[in-house]
Design an enzyme around this catalytic site. Structure first.
Site, PDB file in Angstrom:
ATOM      1  N   PRO A 277       0.829  -1.214   0.000  1.00  0.00           N
ATOM      2  CA  PRO A 277       0.000   0.000   0.000  1.00  0.00           C
ATOM      3  C   PRO A 277       0.861   1.260   0.000  1.00  0.00           C
ATOM      4  O   PRO A 277       1.894   1.322   0.669  1.00  0.00           O
ATOM      5  CB  PRO A 277      -0.766  -0.106   1.330  1.00  0.00           C
ATOM      6  N   GLY A 278       0.441   2.250  -0.767  1.00  0.00           N
ATOM      7  CA  GLY A 278       1.133   3.536  -0.753  1.00  0.00           C
ATOM      8  C   GLY A 278       0.165   4.620  -0.327  1.00  0.00           C
ATOM      9  O   GLY A 278       0.230   5.195   0.758  1.00  0.00           O
ATOM     10  N   ARG A 279      -0.847   4.852  -1.199  1.00  0.00           N
ATOM     11  CA  ARG A 279      -1.779   5.944  -0.993  1.00  0.00           C
ATOM     12  C   ARG A 279      -2.500   5.853   0.353  1.00  0.00           C
ATOM     13  O   ARG A 279      -2.615   6.849   1.059  1.00  0.00           O
ATOM     14  CB  ARG A 279      -2.815   5.926  -2.128  1.00  0.00           C
ATOM     15  N   ARG A 315      -1.700  16.425  -9.452  1.00  0.00           N
ATOM     16  CA  ARG A 315      -2.788  15.441  -9.590  1.00  0.00           C
ATOM     17  C   ARG A 315      -4.040  16.023 -10.261  1.00  0.00           C
ATOM     18  O   ARG A 315      -4.610  15.374 -11.146  1.00  0.00           O
ATOM     19  CB  ARG A 315      -3.143  14.810  -8.234  1.00  0.00           C
ATOM     20  N   TYR A 319      -4.828  14.083 -13.636  1.00  0.00           N
ATOM     21  CA  TYR A 319      -5.900  13.067 -13.565  1.00  0.00           C
ATOM     22  C   TYR A 319      -7.269  13.690 -13.298  1.00  0.00           C
ATOM     23  O   TYR A 319      -8.194  12.959 -12.923  1.00  0.00           O
ATOM     24  CB  TYR A 319      -5.646  12.083 -12.417  1.00  0.00           C
ATOM     25  N   CYS A 347       1.937  29.421 -16.112  1.00  0.00           N
ATOM     26  CA  CYS A 347       1.397  29.987 -17.347  1.00  0.00           C
ATOM     27  C   CYS A 347       0.774  28.957 -18.258  1.00  0.00           C
ATOM     28  O   CYS A 347       1.208  28.762 -19.390  1.00  0.00           O
ATOM     29  CB  CYS A 347       2.506  30.728 -18.063  1.00  0.00           C
ATOM     30  N   GLU A 348      -0.166  28.227 -17.775  1.00  0.00           N
ATOM     31  CA  GLU A 348      -1.027  27.432 -18.645  1.00  0.00           C
ATOM     32  C   GLU A 348      -2.338  27.179 -17.908  1.00  0.00           C
ATOM     33  O   GLU A 348      -2.354  27.102 -16.678  1.00  0.00           O
ATOM     34  CB  GLU A 348      -0.379  26.124 -19.086  1.00  0.00           C
ATOM     35  N   TYR A 376       1.571  10.985  -3.613  1.00  0.00           N
ATOM     36  CA  TYR A 376       1.673  11.439  -4.998  1.00  0.00           C
ATOM     37  C   TYR A 376       1.540  12.958  -5.098  1.00  0.00           C
ATOM     38  O   TYR A 376       0.997  13.480  -6.065  1.00  0.00           O
ATOM     39  CB  TYR A 376       0.634  10.714  -5.882  1.00  0.00           C
TER      40      TYR A 376
END
Ligand code: LLP
Length: 435
Positions: A277-279, A315, A319, A347-348, A376
């Protein structure tokens, strides 16, 4: 549950006022809570109680050494996907015997590094990798402990960019091909088969795809063992999702996940299990704190322009991920609400954290924070627009430490090198007009 709570209207990380950290460190910054990291680790430990299971925290979620050390001290192993992550695990005191090396493109140098550092297990993802690993092991007079990552062709029902268990994804060995590769591996002098591995994706909010994948894994183990290849280890992968907002139905808890694992692998509880597990360990153990630089109105839309940007937290841009954004000074229930587009200064237009988000009214210079930013977040930061990525702070009870400082402009500019030919060359002259 996490340890970022309001007390008398002010946000606290454990026993430290977040505004105090902002004063000392400046904004933006990440802030991690030790107690939350520990709590999430223990949740898995308890959920899998009764099974001989090593939790191998997925370092990619948050690889700060302070975070790794916090988990390593509790007995956690590490799931790494590069030599760099392997080195981080070792530096945090997690020994090679507790490190699983995953990843679809491990290089010869990385395989050598793993074998030279007593890696617990290498999760092989292809036939050419198996062949190279055998060759590397023989050249080092070593035997590589191998699990094969098998791709079960199961839809994890998550975002397409973090789905990994469909046949069309680059990951793992095709399910139908696995028995042949296991037979091949069993005959290689440099390879010792130790297990089977699956990881079908990240931010899974449903146990059903897991159950499908694990049932296929079970069938495969039975088939391999009938073929005379013992499989003492079962690597369950990671991927259990976290609640990114209080408004939705929360994803299944580790406890329910553990019950499902026990059920699917009934009769196989004598094996060693591993989970990556990470998240679920890191996400809700971290927030990103930012300051409002301007509140701007354009064509009837209100923009909250923060001093954090997509280079700090990518993120949402990558996503379309949702993070709850709240003020550090708690709004009271009857305060006015306002709809904002929450954006960064890059600047986007992709540098947008939230569109048309209903939030308490925010003023210039107010502090806000992104919840669930511990996984993340910092690891995916960049220096885009030559912006120093947000530093990382870790809190434990009433103490905090800067676990990674903010880069200075000299740090950033000093990494580039101006070629010496500029010193040798004549300064180019503008062309002379011969007309
Ligand atoms: N094991 C393997 C082999 C993995 O590839 C991953 C994640 C994990 C374990 C841990 O999965 P977790 O428990 O954290 O879901 N950057 C994306 C997530 C990428 C996940 C990649 N692999 C995001 O921000 O959502």
């Amino acid at each position: 549950m996490d340890h970022f709570l309001y007390r008398n209207g002010a946000l606290y990380a454990e026993d430290v006022a977040v505004a105090e950290i902002a004063e000392a460190v400046g904004t933006p910054f990440y802030c991690y809570s030790t107690a939350t990291l520990e709590r999430h680790y223990r949740l898995f430990d308890e959920a899998l109680e009764g099974l001989d299971c090593l939790i191998c925290y997925a370092v990619k979620a948050n690889s700060n050494l302070a975070v790794l050390k916090t988990l390593g001290r509790l007995g956690s192993g590490a799931d790494v996907v590069s030599e760099g992550e392997f080195r981080r695990a070792l530096a945090a005191g997690i020994p090679g015997e507790r490190v699983i090396f995953s990843g679809v493109g491990k290089t010869r140098q990385e395989l050598e590094f793993a074998l030279n550092n007593d890696v617990r297990q290498i999760n092989v993802e292809s036939e050419p990798e198996l062949e190279l690993l055998n060759e590397v092991a023989l050249s080092l007079n070593a035997v590589a402990p191998v699990s094969m990552r098998v791709n079960p062709d199961v839809d994890a029902k998550t975002h397409e960019k973090i789905s990994t268990g469909k046949a069309e994804n680059k990951f793992g060995i095709a399910y139908e091909d696995a028995p042949r590769l296991y037979r091949k591996a069993a005959e290689m002098q440099g390879i010792r088969v130790v297990g089977v591995d699956m990881h079908i994706g990240s931010q899974l909010t449903d146990l059903e795809p897991y159950e499908q994948a694990y049932s296929l894994m079970r069938d495969l183990i039975e088939r391999l063992e009938a073929d005379g290849i013992p499989i003492p280890r079962i690597d369950l992968g990671g991927g259990l999702g976290v609640p990114y907002t209080r408004d939705n139905q929360p994803p299944p808890l580790p406890f329910d996940y553990g019950a499902m694992v026990r059920r699917v692998f009934a009769g196989m509880h004598d094996r060693e299990f591993e989970i990556e597990p990470g998240r679920l360990i890191a996400a809700n153990a971290g927030i990103l704190v930012a300051k409002t630089v301007y509140v701007k109105e354009n064509a009837g839309r209100q923009f909250l322009i923060l001093d954090a940007a997509m280079n700090d937290l990518v993120r949402p841009a990558l996503y379309d991920a949702w993070h709850d954004i709240d003020p550090v000074n708690e709004a009271s229930a009857n305060d006015t609400k306002q709809t904002y587009d929450v954006v960064g200064p890059i600047c986007e237009s992709g540098d947008t954290f939230a569109k048309q988000r209903l939030m308490p009214k925010i003023e210039q210079n107010d502090l806000v924070f992104f919840r669930s930013a511990g996984a993340y977040g910092a690891v995916m930061a960049s220096e885009y627009n030559t912006r120093p990525p947000a530093p990382e702070v870790i809190v434990s009870k009433d103490r905090f430490v800067i676990a990674r400082p903010r880069l200075t402009y000299d740090d950033m500019l000093g990494k580039d090198c101006i070629p010496e030919w500029f010193e040798e060359d004549e300064t180019p002259q503008p062309p002379t007009d011969t007309a």
